[in-house]
Design a protein around this motif. Sequence first.
Motif: not given
Length: 242
Positions: A108-110, A127, A137, A141, A147, A150
């Motif tokens: 998880k990026k966000y 991803t 996701a 996210e 997100h 992308n």
Amino acid sequence: MRICVAQTRPIKGDIVANIEQHKKLIHQAVGNKADVIVFPELSITGYEPTLARGLAMDASDTRLDSLQQIADLHGIIIGAGIPMKCRNGINITMVLFHPNAQRQTYSKKYLHDDEEPFFVSGENNATCIRGSNVELAICYEISVPEHSANAGKNGGKIYLASVAKSAKGVKAAHQTLSGIAAKYGMTVLMANSVGPSDDFVGAGGSAIWDKKGKLVSQLGSDCEGLLIVDTETLEVDVKEFY
């Protein structure tokens, strides 16, 4: 492709018991000819940020080997959630078990503000599920427009969200994910948990939306279960376990 989202009732911090639960649902998915099955956020431990440091593991942890063995034996891709050790701290991660292949991770990026004391942002090269047009996701996210944008730019045809949400969160997520489906012309799936998690109660509602944002099917708010969708025909098999 037949994709399955699993709705589980995790046992707080009990990795061994949760893996056994995963195996039972995976075998159900295999019996229904699923090619992919994805579980809710942090499904192996339950969504328990305050316990994450003590529960954190590596994707190569031997306790996960039984999931790899099922993937190898039945040719199914499995996505399960763990708190994963990384060089800067702990990621919220989905481990993807591909048949007879190296495990893939999506972290998880966000992060939501409430998660930042316990986790760090993931640094992803991948991803999507390897070899597919399924973009991934994890929970918060889906609320970050960049997100899903992308995912659309990457050529995603399917947007698959692994979440841990309360009744209020499920209502908001359904609206958001319906909008993402319609905006980017993607089939959208959500896997949520039920039962106690952290300081809230998971409210299920795992669901599927078509490319126009129309709700195709969903599970109830208090059961474990599976939604299995044929991505070509959008025919859905629904399995609920009480």
